[in-house]
Scaffold this motif. Structure first.
Motif, PDB file in Angstrom:
ATOM      1  N   PHE A 113       0.923  -1.368  -0.140  1.00 13.83           N
ATOM      2  CA  PHE A 113      -0.173   0.120  -0.095  1.00 13.83           C
ATOM      3  C   PHE A 113       0.784   1.059   0.006  1.00 13.83           C
ATOM      4  N   ASP A 114       0.873   2.223  -1.002  1.00 15.32           N
ATOM      5  CA  ASP A 114       1.675   3.392  -0.882  1.00 15.32           C
ATOM      6  C   ASP A 114       0.723   4.532  -1.086  1.00 15.32           C
ATOM      7  N   GLU A 115       0.851   5.634  -0.245  1.00 16.93           N
ATOM      8  CA  GLU A 115      -0.025   6.917  -0.777  1.00 16.93           C
ATOM      9  C   GLU A 115       0.767   7.702  -1.778  1.00 16.93           C
ATOM     10  N   ALA A 162      10.210  10.354   0.346  1.00 18.08           N
ATOM     11  CA  ALA A 162      11.834  10.703   0.140  1.00 18.08           C
ATOM     12  C   ALA A 162      12.475   9.976  -1.092  1.00 18.08           C
ATOM     13  N   THR A 163      12.000   8.705  -1.162  1.00 20.24           N
ATOM     14  CA  THR A 163      12.986   8.178  -2.258  1.00 20.24           C
ATOM     15  C   THR A 163      12.717   8.841  -3.505  1.00 20.24           C
ATOM     16  N   LYS A 164      11.490   9.100  -3.803  1.00 14.92           N
ATOM     17  CA  LYS A 164      11.090   9.743  -5.108  1.00 14.92           C
ATOM     18  C   LYS A 164      11.852  11.207  -5.377  1.00 14.92           C
ATOM     19  N   GLY A 199      19.979  10.959  -5.079  1.00 15.39           N
ATOM     20  CA  GLY A 199      20.425   9.591  -5.587  1.00 15.39           C
ATOM     21  C   GLY A 199      21.922   9.211  -5.403  1.00 15.39           C
ATOM     22  N   ILE A 200      22.401   9.683  -4.640  1.00 13.08           N
ATOM     23  CA  ILE A 200      24.013   9.437  -4.336  1.00 13.08           C
ATOM     24  C   ILE A 200      24.268   8.343  -3.596  1.00 13.08           C
ATOM     25  N   ILE A 201      25.144   7.362  -4.020  1.00 14.25           N
ATOM     26  CA  ILE A 201      25.415   6.246  -3.155  1.00 14.25           C
ATOM     27  C   ILE A 201      26.900   6.391  -3.161  1.00 14.25           C
ATOM     28  N   LEU A 237      16.129   6.825   8.427  1.00 18.96           N
ATOM     29  CA  LEU A 237      17.142   6.707   7.277  1.00 18.96           C
ATOM     30  C   LEU A 237      17.722   7.798   7.149  1.00 18.96           C
ATOM     31  N   GLY A 238      17.100   9.006   7.507  1.00 17.74           N
ATOM     32  CA  GLY A 238      17.873  10.450   7.222  1.00 17.74           C
ATOM     33  C   GLY A 238      18.269  10.689   5.817  1.00 17.74           C
ATOM     34  N   SER A 239      19.635  11.432   5.514  1.00 21.50           N
ATOM     35  CA  SER A 239      19.983  11.711   4.261  1.00 21.50           C
ATOM     36  C   SER A 239      20.643  10.626   3.469  1.00 21.50           C
ATOM     37  N   LEU A 262      19.038   6.224   0.502  1.00 26.55           N
ATOM     38  CA  LEU A 262      18.959   5.385  -0.833  1.00 26.55           C
ATOM     39  C   LEU A 262      20.083   4.245  -0.669  1.00 26.55           C
ATOM     40  N   THR A 263      21.110   4.688   0.296  1.00 31.91           N
ATOM     41  CA  THR A 263      22.323   3.779   0.413  1.00 31.91           C
ATOM     42  C   THR A 263      22.060   2.695   1.275  1.00 31.91           C
ATOM     43  N   THR A 264      21.184   3.199   2.442  1.00 33.66           N
ATOM     44  CA  THR A 264      21.061   2.035   3.578  1.00 33.66           C
ATOM     45  C   THR A 264      19.610   1.404   3.438  1.00 33.66           C
TER      46      THR A 264
HETATM   47  C1  LIG Z   1      15.775  16.164  -1.243  1.00 29.67           C
HETATM   48  C2  LIG Z   1      16.428  14.767  -0.974  1.00 29.67           C
HETATM   49  C3  LIG Z   1      17.563  14.177  -1.393  1.00 29.67           C
HETATM   50  C4  LIG Z   1      17.939  13.104  -0.828  1.00 29.67           C
HETATM   51  N1  LIG Z   1      19.181  12.635  -1.303  1.00 29.67           N
HETATM   52  C5  LIG Z   1      19.779  11.402  -1.196  1.00 29.67           C
HETATM   53  C6  LIG Z   1      20.731  11.058  -1.695  1.00 29.67           C
HETATM   54  O1  LIG Z   1      21.378  11.512  -2.744  1.00 29.67           O
HETATM   55  N2  LIG Z   1      21.548   9.726  -1.014  1.00 29.67           N
HETATM   56  C7  LIG Z   1      20.797   8.880  -0.396  1.00 29.67           C
HETATM   57  O2  LIG Z   1      21.369   7.761   0.129  1.00 29.67           O
HETATM   58  N3  LIG Z   1      19.805   9.346   0.429  1.00 29.67           N
HETATM   59  C8  LIG Z   1      19.094  10.482   0.035  1.00 29.67           C
HETATM   60  N4  LIG Z   1      18.034  11.080   0.772  1.00 29.67           N
HETATM   61  C9  LIG Z   1      17.524  10.253   1.552  1.00 29.67           C
HETATM   62  C10 LIG Z   1      16.526   8.996   1.061  1.00 29.67           C
HETATM   63  O3  LIG Z   1      15.754   9.724   0.028  1.00 29.67           O
HETATM   64  C11 LIG Z   1      15.720   8.598   2.167  1.00 29.67           C
HETATM   65  O4  LIG Z   1      16.318   8.355   3.462  1.00 29.67           O
HETATM   66  C12 LIG Z   1      14.748   7.305   1.988  1.00 29.67           C
HETATM   67  O5  LIG Z   1      14.422   7.439   0.427  1.00 29.67           O
HETATM   68  C13 LIG Z   1      13.972   6.949   2.631  1.00 29.67           C
HETATM   69  O6  LIG Z   1      13.102   5.706   2.053  1.00 29.67           O
HETATM   70  P1  LIG Z   1      11.767   5.008   2.911  1.00 29.67           P
HETATM   71  O7  LIG Z   1      11.534   3.967   2.059  1.00 29.67           O
HETATM   72  O8  LIG Z   1      12.108   5.069   4.387  1.00 29.67           O
HETATM   73  O9  LIG Z   1      10.745   6.479   3.137  1.00 29.67           O
HETATM   74  P2  LIG Z   1       9.955   7.098   1.760  1.00 29.67           P
HETATM   75  O10 LIG Z   1      10.898   7.084   0.450  1.00 29.67           O
HETATM   76  O11 LIG Z   1       9.684   8.568   2.146  1.00 29.67           O
HETATM   77  O12 LIG Z   1       8.673   6.071   1.523  1.00 29.67           O
HETATM   78  C14 LIG Z   1       7.605   6.393   2.450  1.00 29.67           C
HETATM   79  C15 LIG Z   1       6.193   6.034   1.760  1.00 29.67           C
HETATM   80  O13 LIG Z   1       5.288   5.715   2.645  1.00 29.67           O
HETATM   81  C16 LIG Z   1       4.234   6.138   2.156  1.00 29.67           C
HETATM   82  N5  LIG Z   1       3.338   6.372   3.478  1.00 29.67           N
HETATM   83  C17 LIG Z   1       3.386   6.944   4.451  1.00 29.67           C
HETATM   84  N6  LIG Z   1       2.413   6.892   5.415  1.00 29.67           N
HETATM   85  C18 LIG Z   1       1.447   6.051   4.697  1.00 29.67           C
HETATM   86  C19 LIG Z   1       0.058   5.548   4.903  1.00 29.67           C
HETATM   87  N7  LIG Z   1      -0.255   5.830   6.349  1.00 29.67           N
HETATM   88  N8  LIG Z   1      -0.567   4.839   3.895  1.00 29.67           N
HETATM   89  C20 LIG Z   1      -0.136   4.483   2.925  1.00 29.67           C
HETATM   90  N9  LIG Z   1       1.321   5.116   2.583  1.00 29.67           N
HETATM   91  C21 LIG Z   1       1.912   5.732   3.349  1.00 29.67           C
HETATM   92  C22 LIG Z   1       4.677   7.852   1.741  1.00 29.67           C
HETATM   93  O14 LIG Z   1       3.626   8.192   1.083  1.00 29.67           O
HETATM   94  C23 LIG Z   1       5.797   7.247   1.003  1.00 29.67           C
HETATM   95  O15 LIG Z   1       5.628   7.009  -0.520  1.00 29.67           O
HETATM   96  C24 LIG Z   1      17.278  12.138   0.143  1.00 29.67           C
HETATM   97  C25 LIG Z   1      16.211  12.602   0.588  1.00 29.67           C
HETATM   98  C26 LIG Z   1      15.658  14.029   0.408  1.00 29.67           C
HETATM   99  C27 LIG Z   1      14.155  14.372   0.734  1.00 29.67           C
END
Ligand SMILES: Cc1cc2nc3c(=O)[nH]c(=O)nc-3n(C[C@H](O)[C@H](O)[C@H](O)COP(=O)(O)OP(=O)(O)OC[C@H]3O[C@@H](n4cnc5c(N)ncnc54)[C@H](O)[C@@H]3O)c2cc1C
Length: 370
Positions: A35-37, A42-44, A48-50, A332-334, A337-339
């Motif tokens: 399920f995804d809203e 953050a991922t989108k 994208g740096i690894i 996962l912070g900044s 995409l790596t972790t």
């Molecule tokens: C601008 C920016 C630049 C970055 N650059 C890098 C980089 O260069 N290298 C790197 O390693 N990392 C980078 N990061 C960090 C990285 O993007 C994030 O740490 C990582 O993508 C987090 O992944 P995730 O799957 O935990 O969460 P997310 O990618 O945020 O995914 C969570 C998903 O859950 C969905 N969701 C939440 N609650 C609900 C609900 N109740 N019902 C249904 N869906 C829900 C959200 O809509 C979202 O789609 C960057 C982040 C940002 C914002």
């Protein structure tokens, strides 16, 4: 064997990688729904740096997660035939304004390479060599180090790619908001659904979704914004390394006349997803002394996403204590995409009963949950 019904909430890098691993060995044992809203993901939005190997973060557990995570991204890209737009291994350049800092970084690289050969042979690059490797840069103020193993991914394409593969086996994807009713039941589109296990991969929104079950996470949101700008296209240089200047914004050349500049780290705006003009101007301004004639008119798009942070910047993942059917991976912070791919894989290992030495990668999970 009984088929286990698994829900994954969140389709970012953690949730999508978990779906991919559940669709691999013994996939007939699992019936998976993601399920995804998608809002604020953050991922989108990510740059994208690894390239974690030269990080000066002192947290060893984080480094284990990030260096093995970087290796796993390369493996997944290879195993699933990702195209160059989704995953590109063109290296990274890290610049510093003094030779002593570069020498120190090189020393760190040489030491860490014993455990992480995938970083490649890190070498010194002069300002002129940087210009040759990234011709859109008119002039690099500093020398740097080139890390051949560094790569970049397009987070959105990565997730789509893995979800499409899993959909051919045991995955069903549904778009929309989910709330939790109890440890086995969730609500989607006004109906309730039962699952044997639920993976919470909801990034910065994990605190909100778990508050319904009175589970309190130590987690806060951070806004990040970046821009994609138009630059002259040089068909002989479509594959360029990423450039990471010290305490400045990063430059991620995408080839084909496109460049990403960013990203910002804003702790005061909660879940605000507005793209700000002042930030766009700031990002263009930082690029101004590196790239000729760049202006805000060259901005193709702005992307905003919300990162998830814990108080000590440590990611956490595993089974939620006293809630055996709930698994979580967030904070996962900044560098998610790596972790994130390794976190997604570990959650699946736990579901499949494979041993994971969690203490090697994180503090005890109840540090972040009460
Ligand atoms: C601008 C920016 C630049 C970055 N650059 C890098 C980089 O260069 N290298 C790197 O390693 N990392 C980078 N990061 C960090 C990285 O993007 C994030 O740490 C990582 O993508 C987090 O992944 P995730 O799957 O935990 O969460 P997310 O990618 O945020 O995914 C969570 C998903 O859950 C969905 N969701 C939440 N609650 C609900 C609900 N109740 N019902 C249904 N869906 C829900 C959200 O809509 C979202 O789609 C960057 C982040 C940002 C914002």
């Amino acid at each position: 064997m009984m088929v286990q019904k698994i829900a994954i909430i969140g389709g970012g890098i953690v949730g999508s990688t978990a779906a991919y691993y559940l669709s691999k060995d013994n996939y007939k044992n699992y019936d998976v729904t993601l399920f995804d809203e998608g809002i604020g993901q953050a991922t989108k939005a990510a740059a994208g740096i690894i390239s974690p190997w030269l990080s000066k973060r002192r947290n060893k557990q984080w480094y284990h997660l990030a260096s093995e995570g970087a290796a796993l991204v390369a493996k997944i890209a290879h195993d699933t035939n990702m195209d160059e737009q989704t995953y590109a291994n063109d290296g990274t350049i890290i610049t510093r304004d003094d030779q002593a800092s570069l020498d120190e970084l090189l020393k760190i690289a040489l030491k860490r390479k014993e455990q992480a050969p995938e970083m490649g042979d890190v070498r010194f690059v002069s300002k002129d060599e940087i210009k040759e490797l990234i011709p859109i840069i008119k002039n690099s103020p500093f020398d740097g180090l080139f890390v051949p193993g560094g790569s970049r991914i397009d987070g959105q394409l990565y997730c789509q790619h893995l979800q499409r593969m899993a959909e051919q086996r045991n995955l069903n994807c549904l778009n929309g908001h989910v709330t939790l009713i109890n440890d086995h039941k969730l609500k989607f589109n006004g109906k309730s659904f039962d699952f044997d296990k639920i993976i919470i991969a909801t990034g910065a929104w994990s605190k909100a979704i778990l508050s319904d079950l009175n589970i309190n996470l130590n987690l806060r949101p951070q806004k990040g914004q970046l821009i994609e700008v138009k630059v002259p296209d040089d068909i002989e240089h479509e594959n360029m390394p990423v450039m990471m200047p010290e305490s400045e914004y990063d430059f991620i050349p995408l080839g084909h006349g496109k460049l990403i500049i960013g990203a910002t780290h804003d702790n005061d705006q909660g879940f605000n997803l507005d793209s700000e003009k002042s930030v766009e101007q700031l990002l263009v301004k930082t690029a101004d002394n590196l790239i000729s004639n760049i202006s805000t008119n060259d901005i193709l798009l702005s992307r905003v996403g919300t990162r998830a942070y814990t108080y000590d910047f440590g990611p956490f993942f595993g089974v939620i204590p006293n809630h055996e059917s709930l698994l979580i991976g967030t904070g996962l912070g900044s560098s998610g995409l790596t972790t994130g791919p390794l976190v997604g894989k570990f959650l699946v290992d736990l579901i499949k009963g494979n041993y994971v030495d969690l203490d090697y990668y994180q503090k005890p999970i109840n540090t972040y949950i009460n």
